[in-house]
Motif scaffolding. Structure first.
Motif, short mmCIF file in Angstrom:
data_model
loop_
_atom_site.label_atom_id
_atom_site.label_comp_id
_atom_site.label_asym_id
_atom_site.label_seq_id
_atom_site.Cartn_x
_atom_site.Cartn_y
_atom_site.Cartn_z
N ARG A 87 0.86 -1.17 0.00
CA ARG A 87 0.00 0.00 0.00
C ARG A 87 0.90 1.22 0.00
NH1 ARG A 87 -4.97 -0.01 0.21
NH2 ARG A 87 -5.26 1.98 1.22
N CYS A 88 0.63 2.13 -0.89
CA CYS A 88 1.50 3.29 -1.03
C CYS A 88 0.66 4.48 -1.47
CB CYS A 88 2.59 3.02 -2.06
SG CYS A 88 1.92 2.66 -3.70
N GLN A 89 1.29 5.62 -1.55
CA GLN A 89 0.65 6.83 -2.03
C GLN A 89 1.24 7.14 -3.40
OE1 GLN A 89 1.74 9.22 1.31
NE2 GLN A 89 -0.32 9.12 2.13
N CYS A 90 0.37 7.28 -4.38
CA CYS A 90 0.84 7.40 -5.76
C CYS A 90 0.64 8.81 -6.28
CB CYS A 90 0.09 6.44 -6.67
SG CYS A 90 0.21 4.74 -6.12
N GLU A 91 1.63 9.31 -6.91
CA GLU A 91 1.55 10.62 -7.55
C GLU A 91 1.85 10.42 -9.03
OE1 GLU A 91 1.86 15.03 -6.65
OE2 GLU A 91 0.50 13.39 -6.34
N VAL A 92 0.94 10.85 -9.87
CA VAL A 92 1.11 10.71 -11.30
C VAL A 92 1.63 12.02 -11.86
CG1 VAL A 92 -0.05 10.18 -13.47
CG2 VAL A 92 -0.78 9.05 -11.37
N LEU A 93 2.71 11.96 -12.63
CA LEU A 93 3.28 13.14 -13.28
C LEU A 93 3.18 12.97 -14.78
CD1 LEU A 93 6.63 13.38 -11.29
CD2 LEU A 93 4.60 14.74 -10.90
N VAL A 94 2.52 13.89 -15.45
CA VAL A 94 2.39 13.83 -16.90
C VAL A 94 2.64 15.21 -17.47
CG1 VAL A 94 0.89 13.20 -18.83
CG2 VAL A 94 0.66 12.00 -16.66
N GLU A 95 3.42 15.30 -18.51
CA GLU A 95 3.62 16.59 -19.17
C GLU A 95 2.32 16.98 -19.87
OE1 GLU A 95 7.17 17.04 -17.56
OE2 GLU A 95 6.20 18.56 -18.83
N PHE A 96 1.99 18.27 -19.82
CA PHE A 96 0.75 18.77 -20.40
C PHE A 96 0.65 18.41 -21.88
CE2 PHE A 96 -1.79 22.61 -21.87
CZ PHE A 96 -3.01 22.08 -21.46
N GLN A 97 1.75 18.55 -22.60
CA GLN A 97 1.74 18.22 -24.03
C GLN A 97 1.37 16.76 -24.26
OE1 GLN A 97 5.34 19.15 -26.14
NE2 GLN A 97 4.69 18.09 -27.99
N ASP A 98 1.88 15.85 -23.41
CA ASP A 98 1.57 14.43 -23.55
C ASP A 98 0.09 14.15 -23.28
OD1 ASP A 98 4.21 13.92 -24.18
OD2 ASP A 98 4.76 13.48 -22.10
N LEU A 99 -0.50 14.93 -22.39
CA LEU A 99 -1.93 14.78 -22.10
C LEU A 99 -2.79 15.16 -23.31
CD1 LEU A 99 -2.81 16.13 -18.54
CD2 LEU A 99 -3.01 13.81 -19.40
N ILE A 100 -2.39 16.22 -23.98
CA ILE A 100 -3.20 16.81 -25.05
C ILE A 100 -2.91 16.21 -26.42
CG2 ILE A 100 -3.74 19.02 -26.20
CD1 ILE A 100 -4.64 18.72 -23.23
N ASP A 101 -1.68 15.76 -26.62
CA ASP A 101 -1.21 15.34 -27.93
C ASP A 101 -2.14 14.30 -28.58
OD1 ASP A 101 0.69 15.42 -30.02
OD2 ASP A 101 1.56 13.54 -29.30
N SER A 102 -2.56 14.59 -29.79
CA SER A 102 -3.34 13.68 -30.64
C SER A 102 -4.75 13.39 -30.14
CB SER A 102 -2.60 12.34 -30.83
OG SER A 102 -1.35 12.56 -31.42
N ILE A 103 -5.26 14.13 -29.18
CA ILE A 103 -6.66 13.95 -28.79
C ILE A 103 -7.51 14.77 -29.76
CG2 ILE A 103 -8.42 14.39 -27.04
CD1 ILE A 103 -6.39 13.82 -24.90
N PRO A 104 -8.40 14.12 -30.49
CA PRO A 104 -9.23 14.86 -31.46
C PRO A 104 -10.04 15.97 -30.79
CG PRO A 104 -9.46 12.48 -31.74
CD PRO A 104 -8.70 12.70 -30.47
N ILE B 262 -8.97 18.82 -29.56
CA ILE B 262 -8.23 19.64 -28.60
C ILE B 262 -6.95 20.13 -29.26
CG2 ILE B 262 -7.13 19.78 -26.33
CD1 ILE B 262 -8.88 17.56 -25.37
N SER B 263 -6.72 21.44 -29.19
CA SER B 263 -5.50 22.00 -29.77
C SER B 263 -4.68 22.72 -28.71
CB SER B 263 -5.85 22.95 -30.93
OG SER B 263 -6.73 23.95 -30.49
N MET B 264 -3.39 22.47 -28.74
CA MET B 264 -2.46 23.09 -27.79
C MET B 264 -2.22 24.54 -28.19
SD MET B 264 -0.37 22.71 -25.18
CE MET B 264 0.04 21.00 -24.99
N VAL B 265 -2.30 25.43 -27.20
CA VAL B 265 -1.98 26.83 -27.40
C VAL B 265 -0.62 27.14 -26.81
CG1 VAL B 265 -2.67 29.22 -26.89
CG2 VAL B 265 -4.41 27.49 -27.41
N ARG B 266 -0.38 26.64 -25.57
CA ARG B 266 0.89 26.92 -24.88
C ARG B 266 1.20 25.79 -23.90
NH1 ARG B 266 -0.11 31.93 -23.38
NH2 ARG B 266 -1.16 31.36 -21.47
N HIS B 267 2.47 25.43 -23.82
CA HIS B 267 2.91 24.40 -22.88
C HIS B 267 2.84 24.90 -21.44
CE1 HIS B 267 4.33 21.77 -26.08
NE2 HIS B 267 4.85 22.85 -26.66
N ALA B 268 2.71 23.98 -20.50
CA ALA B 268 2.72 24.33 -19.08
C ALA B 268 4.15 24.44 -18.58
CB ALA B 268 1.96 23.28 -18.27
N SER B 269 4.34 25.17 -17.49
CA SER B 269 5.67 25.36 -16.92
C SER B 269 6.14 24.18 -16.09
CB SER B 269 5.70 26.63 -16.07
OG SER B 269 4.76 26.52 -15.02
#
Length: 199
Positions: A41-58, A60-67
């Protein structure tokens, strides 16, 4: 090192899922999602780059990357925490676009909106044709497309859906175990009924 107990295991443990990175830490922050890795049993933290979240999803268009990386995906500004991606959409009662500033103050690093909006330069921004569908697609990707590893049964109709769902969950639970159930009346997982807030 996943061989010890959570108290004696050193983290973080990283597992790469495509371009996304899942980071697992033990005994850090109570806000982290409780999960299980290698039986611990653990505590999980998911890290995903914003571009990877948005990329290729019909739609949705990227305007600016997150910091910085995205740590959560939410559509209620009251639930935003540091590192969240806030998906705002116009609902029947409330327009989520009116709460973008609140989400940013609470620590959002990215915003997905249904129309162009002004956000600080450090905040990632994407535009979705349909915020509801965009939220579903982003959440699915963020959590590693869990539907690819789950058997799913859908029940449709006019009357008796909840009863039928309950019977199916009961039968499958007796046969395979580990059945979750989501209806218009309730939500259960692992034998525990979830509150409305947790759903």
């Amino acid at each position: 090192n996943l061989s010890g107990t959570p108290e004696h295991t050193t983290g973080p443990f990283r597992r790469f899922v495509g371009e996304s990175c899942v980071l697992v830490c033990w005994n850090l922050d109570r806000r982290l999602t409780v999960g299980e890795v290698a039986g611990l049993r653990c505590q999980c933290e998911v890290l995903v780059e914003f571009q990877d979240l948005i990329d290729s999803i019909p739609g949705i268009s990227m305007v600016r990357h997150a910091s910085g990386p995205v740590l959560d995906v939410v559509n209620d500004s009251r639930n935003v925490r540091s590192g969240a991606c806030f998906v705002c959409r116009r609902g029947l009662q409330v327009d989520g676009h009116l709460h973008v500033d609140e989400a940013i103050k609470r620590g959002a690093v990215a915003v997905v909106a249904e129309r162009p909006i002004d956000v600080p330069a450090r905040i990632g921004l994407a535009i979705a044709n349909d915020g509801r569908r965009g939220l579903a697609a982003i959440a699915r990707r963020f959590w590693g497309e869990p539907d690819q590893q789950l058997g799913v049964v859908g029940v449709t109709g006019t009357d008796g859906k909840t009863t039928t769902s309950r019977l199916i969950a009961w039968m499958l639970g007796a046969y395979v175990g580990g059945v979750g159930e989501l209806t218009t009346v309730n939500a259960r997982t692992g034998g525990t009924e979830l509150s409305r807030q947790d759903r």
